[in-house]
Structures are given as structure tokens and as C-alpha cells.
Design an enzyme around this catalytic site. Structure first.
Site, mmCIF file in Angstrom:
data_model
loop_
_atom_site.group_PDB
_atom_site.id
_atom_site.type_symbol
_atom_site.label_atom_id
_atom_site.label_comp_id
_atom_site.label_asym_id
_atom_site.label_seq_id
_atom_site.Cartn_x
_atom_site.Cartn_y
_atom_site.Cartn_z
ATOM 1 N N TYR A 5 3.127 6.560 -14.379
ATOM 2 C CA TYR A 5 1.666 6.699 -14.344
ATOM 3 C C TYR A 5 1.244 7.699 -13.266
ATOM 4 O O TYR A 5 1.923 7.867 -12.259
ATOM 5 C CB TYR A 5 0.967 5.348 -14.142
ATOM 6 N N HIS B 81 4.396 -2.348 1.438
ATOM 7 C CA HIS B 81 4.605 -1.934 0.051
ATOM 8 C C HIS B 81 6.106 -1.852 -0.266
ATOM 9 O O HIS B 81 6.591 -2.382 -1.273
ATOM 10 C CB HIS B 81 3.961 -0.553 -0.112
#
Ligand code: FES
Length: 354
Positions: free
Chosen positions: A129, A152
Site C-alpha cells: 500500500y 512500531h
């Protein structure tokens, strides 16, 4: 230092087939697939090129080509070659994303030293994406962003079967990053994405759609996923006698002249795709699909001497004994199916061994 290696241009090209193509007759469809596949093969030495199908996962794209090249001109030349084929007349660009490799702005332990070269793993799926962060993110102090990215990465490491490839698009294309995750388990990727939603960095996401689930396969399998007649041997070159095999019968699949010494060719025996090799005048036939991934073994390399004849898979270097299909080294574990070959009347005939 390895990171001195030159950066690469990366492109994700998504193509959509015009359904009018499916109404062409079978001979035309086969010729179109063969021509298009050969155009792709001609570029193998010029850039990294992975082929994917989205048939069954998206309605607005059918094929995706993940490309990494040294310059823009190579990416352009590939697209010109593809759109110069007959099948190219039936393909629309559904999406196109351009990016470049770059070392991350943040420091993480255990990240690969060289982030300037795309090095795909051997996974079945690619989840892709385009990604844009809010401008507020860039105004945060660097230490705060580093800390958020560490969170993350810590979440990501809980899912070792998922491997991330991030490339940079700032100024080159509409998005800021292209994010591509490789994995073998869509469920594991789904869990990772859900968990990342609660991370601090996620709050600064401006856009991370559209999202594409892509299935890695050889160009021939990808073309066959479009439907229509299979990407069989060339039409009109003197082997119109290629027909569905009777069980246990030798069946002609190509002429001797089609496969010169040192060459290989992908042919069909019924629904089986077969890789034919001419090694110094001796012909070998094995199933075209590697038993490790979906590589087309007719694009592999043969290493032979007076005692052995070894076929090396083009994707991850798995090696097979070409005579009997035994896996020899690399990631391959399962033997490839072999076929008996004989020559008669200038034709190459094969039959299933079992
Ligand atoms: Fe991985 Fe062949 S596809 S070694």
C-alpha cells in the site's frame, strides 16, 4: 561498507485486463500470453522483476509487477515493451507507484545494513500500500518520532513471518512511502496490522490505502490466472500436432529446432507445464513449477559436467538433479516430477513417468 551500494528505483505496476480479451479465440490468447511472457523474460537480466496475480483478491487489478532497477529508463523500457505486445492492447494501468530505496531515518538494532537494494524473501504473498503521514508527524521532535518508531518495530518483531520492505516516494510520486510486506500467512499479517493500529505512530497516518493482496507466481502462472487458453507452446511454428496426451503415451511438445543446445523452453503436456532442456544435445523434461515456490524452472540455469546435471531455480537458488528431480541444496525439499523424453521425426516427445 555495503550501504554504499547504489540506490534503486522501485515500481509497483498494477494492470487490469479488458474482459474483451477473454472473447478472443484460444489460439490468439495463447500467442498473446507467449509473446507477453517472453517480453517479461527479456528483461530478467536488466532489473529485479517479481510477478504477482491479484485475480481473486481485488476487482480493480489483475496483475502486479514489482520492479527494482538502477534507472528510470529501464522501468520505462519495460513498460514500452509490454504495451507493444498484442496483450498490451488489452491491459490498462490500474495503479502505478514509484519509489526509491533509502536508509531509514531512524536507528533500529538488527536492521539490515544495506537498505539500498531490494532483496525479496521467498514468501507466497505481498501486501502493498502507498503510505502518507500527517504533517504534524514531521513537526514532532526527532527523539519522539524515534521512540514511536521503536514501538512500531517492537510490535512488528512479534510477527516474524512478516517481512517489511519500505521505500521512499517523496517528490517522486503522490505518496510518501511504499510499504510492502512479504508473508506466507494472511492471518498473521492481519493480526500485525490490527495491533499496529493502537501504536503511537499510527495516530499520525494520513492515508494507507488502497491496499493490495498479491499472490507471487511465475509470469506464466500469472498469465494463466487471467483465464483464457493456457500459455502453451508457440502457435504456428510447426508443432500444431501438440494435443492432449493419452495416458502413458509419448506426446509431441516441440520440435528439436525449438530448443537448441544450452536452451530451455516451457511447453505443455495436457494441463502440466513442463520445462524442457537441451543439455549438449541431450533432452531433459521436468515439471516447470519449482516445489519450493512458484518459480518457472524453464527460466533456471543448468550446470553440467561429465557426471552431473544440476538445475538451479531462478528465484532462490534451489538445486535439483535434472536427471531424476532429486532436491540437492538450497531451500528445496520436495523432488520435481520428471518426464521421459524421446526424439522422433524431428519432434521432442515426452511422457509422464508415473
Ligand atoms: Fe524458491 Fe525455487 S521457488 S528455490
Amino acid at each position: 561498507m555495503a550501504s554504499e551500494e547504489r540506490r534503486q528505483l522501485v515500481r509497483y505496476l498494477f494492470l487490469k485486463l479488458d474482459p474483451a480479451w477473454r472473447r478472443l479465440d484460444a489460439g490468439e490468447q495463447q500467442t498473446h500470453k507467449q509473446q507477453f511472457g517472453n517480453a517479461i523474460k527479456d528483461f530478467r537480466a536488466r532489473l529485479l522483476l517479481r510477478t504477482y496475480s491479484l485475480v481473486g483478491t481485488r476487482g480493480d487489478a489483475d496483475l502486479m509487477f514489482w520492479q527494482a532497477a538502477e534507472d528510470l529508463e529501464t522501468l520505462q523500457a519495460l513498460e514500452t515493451a509490454l504495451f507493444s505486445t498484442a496483450l498490451g492492447g488489452y491491459l490498462d494501468i490500474a495503479y502505478s507507484f514509484l519509489a526509491m530505496t533509502r536508509k531509514s531515518s531512524y536507528e533500529f538494532p538488527d536492521t539490515p545494513e544495506n537498505q539500498n537494494v531490494v532483496q525479496p524473501a521467498d514468501c507466497s504473498y505481498l501486501f502493498v500500500y502507498p503510505f502518507v503521514k500527517t504533517r504534524t508527524w514531521y513537526r514532532l521532535p526527532f527523539e519522539e518520532r524515534q521512540e514511536a518508531m521503536e514501538e512500531h518495530v517492537t510490535i512488528g518483531r512479534k510477527y516474524p513471518g512478516v517481512r517489511i520492505n519500505t521505500t521512499f516516494s517523496f517528490g517522486l510520486d503522490d505518496q510518501e512511502f511504499m510499504v510492502a510486506f512479504e508473508g506466507d500467512d494472511p492471518a498473521e499479517f492481519l493480526e500485525l496490522v490490527m495491533e499496529l493500529r493502537s501504536s503511537k505512530a499510527s495516530a499520525y497516518t494520513e492515508r494507507d490505502t488502497p491496499t493490495f493482496t498479491c499472490l507471487q507466481m511465475s509470469i506464466w502462472d500469472a498469465l494463466d490466472s487471467l483465464g483464457g487458453a493456457p500459455a502453451s507452446a508457440d502457435e504456428g511454428e510447426g508443432h500444431g500436432d501438440v494435443r492432449a496426451p493419452s495416458h502413458g503415451q509419448f506426446t509431441p511438445v516441440a520440435t528439436v529446432r525449438d530448443v537448441e543446445p544450452g536452451e530451455s523452453k516451457r511447453v505443455y503436456l495436457g494441463s502440466d507445464a513442463i520445462a524442457l532442456f537441451n543439455v549438449g544435445g541431450e533432452f531433459h523434461a521436468v515439471n516447470d513449477r519449482c516445489t519450493h515456490g512458484r518459480a518457472s524452472l524453464s527460466e533456471g540455469t543448468v550446470h553440467s559436467n561429465s557426471e552431473t546435471c544440476v538445475l538451479e531455480c531462478p528465484w532462490h537458488g534451489g538445486k535439483f538433479d535434472l536427471a531424476n528431480g532429486t532436491p540437492l541444496s538450497g531451500p528445496v525439499r520436495v523432488p520435481i516430477k520428471t518426464y521421459q523424453v524421446k526424439i522422433a521425426g524431428g519432434m521432442i516427445l515426452v511422457r509422464s513417468v508415473s
